[in-house]
Write a protein that holds these residues in place. Structure first.
Motif, short mmCIF file in Angstrom:
data_model
loop_
_atom_site.label_atom_id
_atom_site.label_comp_id
_atom_site.label_asym_id
_atom_site.label_seq_id
_atom_site.Cartn_x
_atom_site.Cartn_y
_atom_site.Cartn_z
N MET A 39 0.86 -1.20 0.00
CA MET A 39 0.00 0.00 0.00
C MET A 39 0.89 1.24 0.00
O MET A 39 1.18 1.79 1.05
CB MET A 39 -0.87 -0.01 1.25
N PHE A 47 3.62 -1.78 7.61
CA PHE A 47 4.84 -1.18 8.17
C PHE A 47 5.99 -2.14 7.93
O PHE A 47 5.96 -3.29 8.38
CB PHE A 47 4.66 -0.92 9.68
N SER A 48 7.00 -1.69 7.20
CA SER A 48 8.10 -2.59 6.87
C SER A 48 9.20 -2.48 7.92
O SER A 48 9.27 -1.50 8.68
CB SER A 48 8.67 -2.25 5.49
N ARG A 52 12.21 6.12 9.08
CA ARG A 52 11.45 7.38 8.94
C ARG A 52 11.57 8.22 10.21
O ARG A 52 11.93 7.71 11.27
CB ARG A 52 10.00 7.06 8.63
N ARG A 59 8.94 -2.24 -7.37
CA ARG A 59 9.88 -3.04 -6.57
C ARG A 59 9.08 -3.70 -5.45
O ARG A 59 7.96 -3.30 -5.15
CB ARG A 59 11.00 -2.15 -6.02
N SER A 83 10.37 -4.11 -2.23
CA SER A 83 10.67 -3.51 -0.92
C SER A 83 10.61 -4.52 0.22
O SER A 83 10.00 -4.27 1.27
CB SER A 83 9.74 -2.32 -0.65
C1 IPE Z 1 6.82 -0.29 1.31
O1 IPE Z 1 6.72 1.06 1.00
C2 IPE Z 1 6.34 -0.53 2.71
C3 IPE Z 1 4.91 -0.36 2.94
C4 IPE Z 1 4.00 -0.07 2.04
C5 IPE Z 1 4.50 -0.56 4.31
P1 IPE Z 1 7.95 2.06 1.19
O2 IPE Z 1 7.45 3.39 0.77
O3 IPE Z 1 8.50 1.95 2.55
O4 IPE Z 1 9.00 1.46 0.16
P2 IPE Z 1 10.26 2.14 -0.54
O5 IPE Z 1 11.09 2.77 0.54
O6 IPE Z 1 9.73 3.16 -1.50
O7 IPE Z 1 10.93 1.00 -1.24
#
Ligand code: IPE
Ligand code: IPE
Ligand code: MG
Length: 251
Positions: A30, A75-76, A82, A205, A207
């Protein structure tokens, strides 16, 4: 007409999906909340709030379409990079989402699952999440898996660690380590095989999302920013999935 859901079958035994088949398991990266807010000269938090609305909308639509499992990347394990204020906002939204939506999920027979190392979150939030999962544990309906502090490489490293410990303890013969065994050790062990992985916002990608599970998933990248993703967008994605020819290495 809403197409019927694919039967609970092993993918390798039934490679062809064919038009009109609903994916059993859909996962969504998302992405795009921040850009959605920026376009409107709003703070990023406003984008995340609108993103929660999209979660509500899309998870209801997935249930209505007969999708068995929906996994959402919330949340990755890299999102800790961040600013603290944004992380705090995201945690606040998660708390609010559980408070506001758990009753509906529980009454709709949804089984809530978490993937990822969410125990790194604040203790009160961990307790809320555990309680939410427990409240839906006896349900029998659609699965909603939320990825919290999830990273596929960390997930796989944890599996490797556990298997190595069992081997060292003499409980596991290394020769018995197979893809099936690893599947059963993953955070996703009780979800159906991943059929369709969608990423919003135009980025192409993964991620660090579901790297193992995506081995034969159909990938769909759409330009729509997550807060703008609608029921119709999900229906379009499902329709596009239904037109893919899956071969799983065969003919
Ligand atoms: C991927 O999105 C993580 C989530 C959607 C939770 P990010 O915005 O963190 O990914 P990058 O940094 O663009 O790869
Ligand atoms: C996805 O939106 C939500 C999370 C990663 C939590 P972003 O916050 O990554 O939005 P963009 O990518 O900055 O637009
Ligand atoms: Mg992003």
């Amino acid at each position: 007409m809403i197409p019927v859901a694919a039967k609970a079958v092993d993918h390798l035994a039934h490679p062809g999906t064919g038009a009109g088949v609903v994916p059993r398991h859909v996962a969504i990266i998302m992405d795009g909340n921040g850009r959605w807010a920026k376009k409107r000269f709003l703070p990023r938090l406003a984008g995340h709030r609108a993103g929660v609305e999209a979660v509500r909308r899309v998870s209801r639509a997935a249930r209505a379409m007969g999708i068995e499992a929906l996994t959402l990347y919330a949340f990755s394990s890299e999102n800790w990079r961040r600013p603290a204020e944004e992380i705090g906002d995201l945690m606040g939204l998660l708390r609010r989402f559980i408070r506001s939506d758990l009753d509906e999920l529980a009454s709709e027979n949804v089984r809530l699952r978490i993937i990822g190392d969410y125990r790194r979150f604040a203790p009160d939030l961990v307790a809320m999440v555990d309680d939410a999962v427990a409240r839906t544990a006896a349900n029998t309906g659609p699965l909603l898996a939320i990825a919290l502090n999830y990273g596929a490489q960390g997930e796989l490293a944890a599996v490797a660690r556990r298997l190595a410990e069992r081997a060292l303890a003499g409980e596991l013969d290394p020769a018995a380590i197979s893809p099936d065994l690893i599947d059963r050790e993953l955070d996703t062990h009780d979800l159906p095989p991943l059929d369709l992985l969608i990423r919003t916002s135009g980025e192409q990608r993964l991620s660090n999302f579901l790297l193992w599970q995506a081995a034969y998933a159909e990938l769909l990248f759409v330009d729509t920013l997550w807060p703008d993703f609608t029921e119709a967008a999900l229906a379009d994605a499902v329709a596009a999935f239904g037109l893919r020819q899956r071969r799983f290495g065969g003919l």
